[in-house]
Design a protein around this motif. Structure first.
Motif, PDB file in Angstrom:
ATOM      1  N   GLY A 191       0.783  -1.377   0.065  1.00  0.00           N
ATOM      2  CA  GLY A 191       0.133   0.111   0.006  1.00  0.00           C
ATOM      3  C   GLY A 191       0.781   1.218  -0.070  1.00  0.00           C
ATOM      4  O   GLY A 191       0.344   2.279   0.232  1.00  0.00           O
ATOM      5  N   GLY A 192       2.175   1.200  -0.061  1.00  0.00           N
ATOM      6  CA  GLY A 192       3.116   2.156  -0.117  1.00  0.00           C
ATOM      7  C   GLY A 192       3.041   3.003  -1.395  1.00  0.00           C
ATOM      8  O   GLY A 192       2.807   2.491  -2.342  1.00  0.00           O
ATOM      9  N   HIS A 193       3.561   4.187  -1.328  1.00  0.00           N
ATOM     10  CA  HIS A 193       3.902   5.086  -2.591  1.00  0.00           C
ATOM     11  C   HIS A 193       5.334   5.554  -2.529  1.00  0.00           C
ATOM     12  O   HIS A 193       5.651   6.627  -1.918  1.00  0.00           O
ATOM     13  N   LEU A 194       5.837   4.900  -3.571  1.00  0.00           N
ATOM     14  CA  LEU A 194       7.529   5.281  -3.536  1.00  0.00           C
ATOM     15  C   LEU A 194       7.894   5.976  -4.885  1.00  0.00           C
ATOM     16  O   LEU A 194       7.200   5.460  -5.941  1.00  0.00           O
ATOM     17  N   THR A 195       8.547   7.010  -4.768  1.00  0.00           N
ATOM     18  CA  THR A 195       9.063   7.729  -5.895  1.00  0.00           C
ATOM     19  C   THR A 195      10.366   7.726  -6.163  1.00  0.00           C
ATOM     20  O   THR A 195      11.387   7.725  -5.228  1.00  0.00           O
ATOM     21  N   VAL A 196      10.739   7.097  -7.200  1.00  0.00           N
ATOM     22  CA  VAL A 196      12.400   7.176  -7.237  1.00  0.00           C
ATOM     23  C   VAL A 196      12.807   8.174  -7.989  1.00  0.00           C
ATOM     24  O   VAL A 196      12.332   8.560  -9.426  1.00  0.00           O
ATOM     25  N   VAL A 197      13.715   8.791  -7.886  1.00  0.00           N
ATOM     26  CA  VAL A 197      14.380  10.332  -8.669  1.00  0.00           C
ATOM     27  C   VAL A 197      15.956   9.946  -8.640  1.00  0.00           C
ATOM     28  O   VAL A 197      16.551   9.146  -7.792  1.00  0.00           O
ATOM     29  N   GLY A 198      16.459  10.707  -9.770  1.00  0.00           N
ATOM     30  CA  GLY A 198      17.951  10.865  -9.704  1.00  0.00           C
ATOM     31  C   GLY A 198      18.194  11.272 -11.259  1.00  0.00           C
ATOM     32  O   GLY A 198      17.435  11.140 -12.153  1.00  0.00           O
ATOM     33  N   PRO A 199      19.542  11.466 -11.338  1.00  0.00           N
ATOM     34  CA  PRO A 199      20.076  11.728 -12.961  1.00  0.00           C
ATOM     35  C   PRO A 199      19.620  10.705 -14.013  1.00  0.00           C
ATOM     36  O   PRO A 199      19.552   9.529 -13.587  1.00  0.00           O
ATOM     37  N   SER A 200      19.516  11.188 -15.014  1.00  0.00           N
ATOM     38  CA  SER A 200      19.302  10.175 -16.135  1.00  0.00           C
ATOM     39  C   SER A 200      20.394   9.120 -16.164  1.00  0.00           C
ATOM     40  O   SER A 200      21.678   9.505 -16.066  1.00  0.00           O
ATOM     41  N   GLY A 201      20.254   7.805 -16.581  1.00  0.00           N
ATOM     42  CA  GLY A 201      21.210   6.830 -16.672  1.00  0.00           C
ATOM     43  C   GLY A 201      21.494   6.049 -15.372  1.00  0.00           C
ATOM     44  O   GLY A 201      22.652   5.564 -15.367  1.00  0.00           O
ATOM     45  N   ILE A 202      21.128   6.831 -14.256  1.00  0.00           N
ATOM     46  CA  ILE A 202      21.882   6.157 -12.946  1.00  0.00           C
ATOM     47  C   ILE A 202      21.159   4.853 -12.677  1.00  0.00           C
ATOM     48  O   ILE A 202      21.746   4.285 -11.622  1.00  0.00           O
ATOM     49  N   GLY A 203      19.977   4.231 -13.081  1.00  0.00           N
ATOM     50  CA  GLY A 203      19.756   3.021 -12.725  1.00  0.00           C
ATOM     51  C   GLY A 203      18.204   3.044 -12.339  1.00  0.00           C
ATOM     52  O   GLY A 203      17.792   1.830 -11.889  1.00  0.00           O
ATOM     53  N   LYS A 204      17.504   4.083 -12.651  1.00  0.00           N
ATOM     54  CA  LYS A 204      16.000   3.847 -12.023  1.00  0.00           C
ATOM     55  C   LYS A 204      15.312   3.039 -12.807  1.00  0.00           C
ATOM     56  O   LYS A 204      14.454   2.001 -12.241  1.00  0.00           O
TER      57      LYS A 204
END
Length: 607
Positions: free
Chosen positions: A355-368
């Motif tokens: 039920g969690g809500h996680l956002t993943v951020v970071g520079p392009s090409g970093i592995g998201k």
């Protein structure tokens, strides 16, 4: 191979010797003596010599190829091995540009150096055979010009290395810019990025201009060594004639200079002056540890990839009393795109509660995107395990849905496109409810309803994303991953879609964000920088993560939270008339959608 190369080159030297000698004898013993047939016979011998020399030159190319291609293959293997063993952003320039420079330059150097040695030997032998006095006029300026040229080789090599380093830096900044265009545009960093690129371009231009200035000395050396002997030969002609040199000898000497020595000298100086110094620099850079490029930030050996300092509840997600069971769990995950590649993740621990809500951020090409592919079971970690809803992800792929950036729509009806992830056909009311929730209802009506036929090529990228979002919302799975799945939608449509998934019962949502506003809507944010993954709320990360502050700086963070001395707010929300919480544009109002923006629509100074 070297014996063949030398043998065919001797044939070329014989051709040089015979050509000038035959011209001199044709003039002295043939035409000037009134014996035309003798003169034509000597010219015929010269023509045969030219044909024989051309045949020898053709065979020389075959021998040179046997010498050059192994060099190129060895350099390519070295560059590729180094690129796989370390994050080398200059490898593209080295592989596509510098290896070819080394190959072509080495071949050219072998050809022109060999040609000059054998041509000069043949020409000087011919001059000595005609009249030794000719050497007194020709040799001194030839030696002087060569000496002047040799003096410039080392400075030109240094300038060439500077130029190649600047070229690598340009390649690096262009590679980084192309990979991060979305981040640059979203952060409003166009001016800063352009300034940095201009700095690299200017450095390369200055290096090229300095190199060209040294090239002027090469032209002067060619003039001294190649042109001055001709002038001296003409000026000294009366003196030479008084010492027994015949008119034919003078013409033969001019032939040696103009058609043998001068072309060979020009080719030699061209090759050594530019190509030779370039080859020296390129080989040094290809065979040593390249200095250009900046290795990507990666975890040091033995250091966990996602266990860096984090605010209350770090990226490990191992809180003492987790309120909910884990929907997604990564345990010591290490992953790399190849046995010699640098790991994208190293011992990554991550827990996302049900039920969690996680956002993943970071520079392009970093592995998201790599992270979502691992959670979806599309990639297999080298070490560690990925659990989905308590079990291995390979056995639970029916419990997740991944919406990628490029949404897939197939030919068929809208109903088929929206329901094909559903094991049982859902009712129309459920289809329409999911379309309304993610903002695709108007699109569904415009296309003709659920039974309308879809032509994928007639849909825009944003319309295809809306259909993919409605499909994922309708799918009966507990884990939903949106990998920049709203990048072609405007911020309002993006927010509506994300909220629809967040409100869906018993749903765990993971969003790879291209706008920082997605992070403000999430329970937790995972910041990836290639060295440490840090997790926390938006407010916590603003205080403790410099990278997150950089990412958030161009968006909707109130200046007060960043301790702005003047208390200036970067978002609407500070009791402005007609405010609905929209982001204030940083460009002129004419470039912003008028409807739905600030209610009073009264610009301050055109901004």
């Amino acid at each position: 191979m070297l014996a063949r190369l030398g043998g065919w080159s001797l044939l070329e030297a014989a051709q040089t010797f015979l050509f000038g000698y035959a011209v001199a004898r044709a003039l002295d013993h043939g035409f000037l003596a009134g014996r035309t047939s003798v003169g034509l016979g000597w010219l015929a011998a010269a023509a045969v010599a030219v044909a024989a020399g051309a045949y020898g030159t053709g065979r020389v190319f075959r021998a040179v190829s046997e010498l050059v291609e192994p060099l190129r293959d060895g350099l390519v293997r070295r560059v590729v091995d180094h690129a796989l063993e370390s994050a080398d952003h200059g490898a593209v320039s080295r592989l596509t540009h510098q290896v070819e420079i080394a190959r072509d330059t080495f071949a050219g150097l072998v050809m022109v150096s060999r040609s000059f040695v054998f041509t000069a030997a043949g020409a000087l032998a011919g001059l000595a055979s005609l009249a030794p006095a000719l050497l007194l006029v020709v040799v001194p300026p030839l030696v002087l010009g060569l000496g002047l040229f040799l003096v410039t080789l080392r400075p030109m090599a240094r300038r060439q290395e500077t130029f190649l380093a600047a070229d690598e830096e340009v390649a690096e900044v262009l590679d980084a810019t192309a990979a991060g265009l979305r981040d640059i545009a979203a952060a409003g960093a166009e001016a800063r990025t352009a300034t940095e690129a201009d700095t690299r371009f200017d450095a390369e231009f200055r290096a090229a201009r300095t190199l060209a200035r040294w090239g002027v000395l090469r032209v002067l050396a060619v003039a001294v060594a190649g042109r001055l002997p001709v002038v001296l030969l003409l000026v000294a002609a009366p003196w030479l004639l008084r010492r027994g040199v015949t008119p034919g000898d003078l013409v033969g000497a001019l032939t040696y200079l103009m058609y043998a020595l001068l072309p060979a000298l020009q080719s030699l100086m061209q090759a050594l002056g530019t190509a030779g110094s370039r080859l020296t620099v390129v080989l040094r850079r290809l065979t040593g540890r390249p200095s250009g490029g900046t290795p990507a930030a990666r975890p040091p050996e033995g250091e966990p990839g996602a266990r860096g300092p984090a605010p209350s509840g770090t990226g490990t997600g191992r809180e003492e009393n987790p309120p909910r069971p884990a929907a997604v769990e990564l345990r010591g995950v290490t992953f790399a795109y190849g046995p010699h590649a640098e790991p994208v993740f190293r011992e990554l621990d991550l827990t996302v509660p049900a039920g969690g809500h996680l956002t993943v951020v970071g520079p392009s090409g970093i592995g998201k995107s790599t992270l979502t592919a691992l959670v979806a079971g599309l990639l297999v970690p080298g070490r560690g395990e990925v659990l989905l809803c308590g079990g291995p992800v390979r056995g639970a792929v029916h419990r997740r849905v991944l919406v990628p950036q490029e949404a897939y729509v197939f030919s068929g009806t809208l109903r088929d496109n929206l329901t094909y992830l559903c094991p049982d056909p859902p009712p129309d009311s459920a289809v329409l409810a999911s379309a309304r929730a993610v903002g695709a209802y108007e699109l569904l009506l415009r296309l003709g309803g659920p039974d309308a036929t879809v032509a994928p090529r007639e849909l825009s990228a944003g319309e295809r994303q809306l259909m993919a979002l409605a499909r994922a919302h309708l799918a009966p799975v507990p884990v939903v991953m949106l990998d920049e799945a709203t990048c072609h939608l405007d911020p309002a449509a993006e927010a509506r879609a994300e909220r629809a998934f967040a409100r869906r019962p018993d749903t765990t949502l993971i969003v790879v964000a291209h706008r920082i506003s997605s992070a403000r809507r999430a329970d937790r944010v995972l910041v990836m920088d290639g060295t440490h993954a840090v997790s926390g709320s938006h407010d916590e990360l603003i205080r403790c993560s410099a990278l997150y502050r950089d990412l958030a700086g161009g968006w909707s963070e109130p200046a007060g939270a960043l301790r702005d001395a003047n208390g200036v707010h970067t978002i609407a929300g500070a009791r402005l008339a007609g405010d609905r919480g929209h982001v204030v544009a940083h460009r002129s109002v004419g470039q912003v959608q008028a409807v739905g923006d600030l209610g009073d629509v009264r610009p301050l100074g055109g901004e």
